[in-house]
Design an enzyme around this catalytic site. Structure first.
Site, PDB file in Angstrom:
ATOM      1  N   ILE A  93       0.887  -1.241   0.025  1.00 17.97           N
ATOM      2  CA  ILE A  93       0.110   0.014  -0.002  1.00 17.97           C
ATOM      3  C   ILE A  93       0.889   1.175   0.094  1.00 17.97           C
ATOM      4  CG2 ILE A  93      -1.937  -1.154   1.064  1.00 17.97           C
ATOM      5  CD1 ILE A  93      -1.127   0.017   3.837  1.00 17.97           C
ATOM      6  N   ASP A  94       0.322   2.323  -0.342  1.00 18.17           N
ATOM      7  CA  ASP A  94       1.236   3.588  -0.535  1.00 18.17           C
ATOM      8  C   ASP A  94       1.608   3.836   0.867  1.00 18.17           C
ATOM      9  OD1 ASP A  94       0.494   3.400  -3.065  1.00 18.17           O
ATOM     10  OD2 ASP A  94      -1.187   5.269  -2.991  1.00 18.17           O
ATOM     11  N   LYS A  95       2.794   4.499   0.744  1.00 24.32           N
ATOM     12  CA  LYS A  95       3.436   5.257   1.932  1.00 24.32           C
ATOM     13  C   LYS A  95       2.384   6.111   2.432  1.00 24.32           C
ATOM     14  CE  LYS A  95       7.379   7.895   3.441  1.00 24.32           C
ATOM     15  NZ  LYS A  95       8.242   9.318   2.952  1.00 24.32           N
ATOM     16  N   THR A 117      -0.257   5.417   3.853  1.00 27.90           N
ATOM     17  CA  THR A 117      -1.582   5.024   3.964  1.00 27.90           C
ATOM     18  C   THR A 117      -1.672   3.819   4.979  1.00 27.90           C
ATOM     19  OG1 THR A 117      -1.960   5.257   1.443  1.00 27.90           O
ATOM     20  CG2 THR A 117      -3.427   3.592   2.599  1.00 27.90           C
ATOM     21  N   ARG A 140      -5.771   7.481  -5.058  1.00 32.92           N
ATOM     22  CA  ARG A 140      -5.341   9.103  -4.929  1.00 32.92           C
ATOM     23  C   ARG A 140      -5.327   9.571  -6.141  1.00 32.92           C
ATOM     24  NH1 ARG A 140       0.422   8.004  -2.518  1.00 32.92           N
ATOM     25  NH2 ARG A 140       0.455  10.231  -2.272  1.00 32.92           N
TER      26      ARG A 140
END
Length: 189
Positions: free
Chosen positions: A31-33, A35, A144
């Site tokens: 998962i994105d940094k 998040t 996003r």
């Protein structure tokens, strides 16, 4: 070499699948940094292969909750917009149409891929909206990018949001639900 999720998992589990190598031992997806939320990690290669294949075949369920800027006027939405590398900023992704950036309309992106995000409004807040998102595809920064594309970036997103609305907290995006078939039993979990 220290202070990472993989280090914590190795300490707790003693062994993890080695498909991702030492740096990503056991980690099936990311998962994105900044998040928060759920990740899948595997202790053995059999489970890792099974879950990776389910992600590839799009048979997993991935649901997120987010707070986005502004008030979304409709209760449900489907964003079907291909995502590729932003031609103006290699650290970002962007919605691209027909191989061209939907924003700039002048440079091509050879690596654009289909991206579909479904969202549902949970609650309208003061100048923000709490939403639930379900991914049909899983592209880098997908939620996003898609929410920024429709004019409602994730609150506190330092890359796609409004700079004046960011704090050190991280973006208001949370991986809430993961669904998949158990690698051994085949039971949906």
């Amino acid at each position: 070499t220290h202070g990472t999720l993989v280090n914590a998992l190795l300490y707790h589990c003693n062994s993890l699948s080695n498909i991702g190598g030492d740096v990503r031992a056991g980690i099936v997806h990311r998962i994105d940094k900044d998040t928060s939320g759920l990740l899948v990690a595997c202790k053995n290669n059999m489970a890792h292969k099974s879950l990776s294949e389910q992600l590839k075949e799009k048979t997993t369920t991935r649901k997120y909750i987010a707070i986005v800027t502004g008030s979304i006027s409709h209760n449900l939405g489907k964003i079907n917009a291909p995502i590729g590398r932003d031609p103006d900023n290699r650290q970002k992704m962007a919605v691209v149409e027909n191989g061209k950036s939907a924003v700039t309309h002048f440079r091509t992106s050879e690596n654009s891929k289909e991206a579909i995000t479904h969202f549902r409004v949970i609650e309208r807040l003061n100048n923000a909206t709490l939403i639930r998102c379900k991914l049909e595809t899983g592209r880098t920064h997908q939620i996003r990018v898609h929410m920024a594309y429709i004019g409602h970036p994730v609150l506190n997103d330092p890359l796609y949001g409004t700079k004046k609305q960011t704090t050190p907290f991280g973006q208001y995006l949370h991986a809430k639900t993961l669904g998949f078939k158990h690698p051994r039993t085949g039971e949906y979990m």
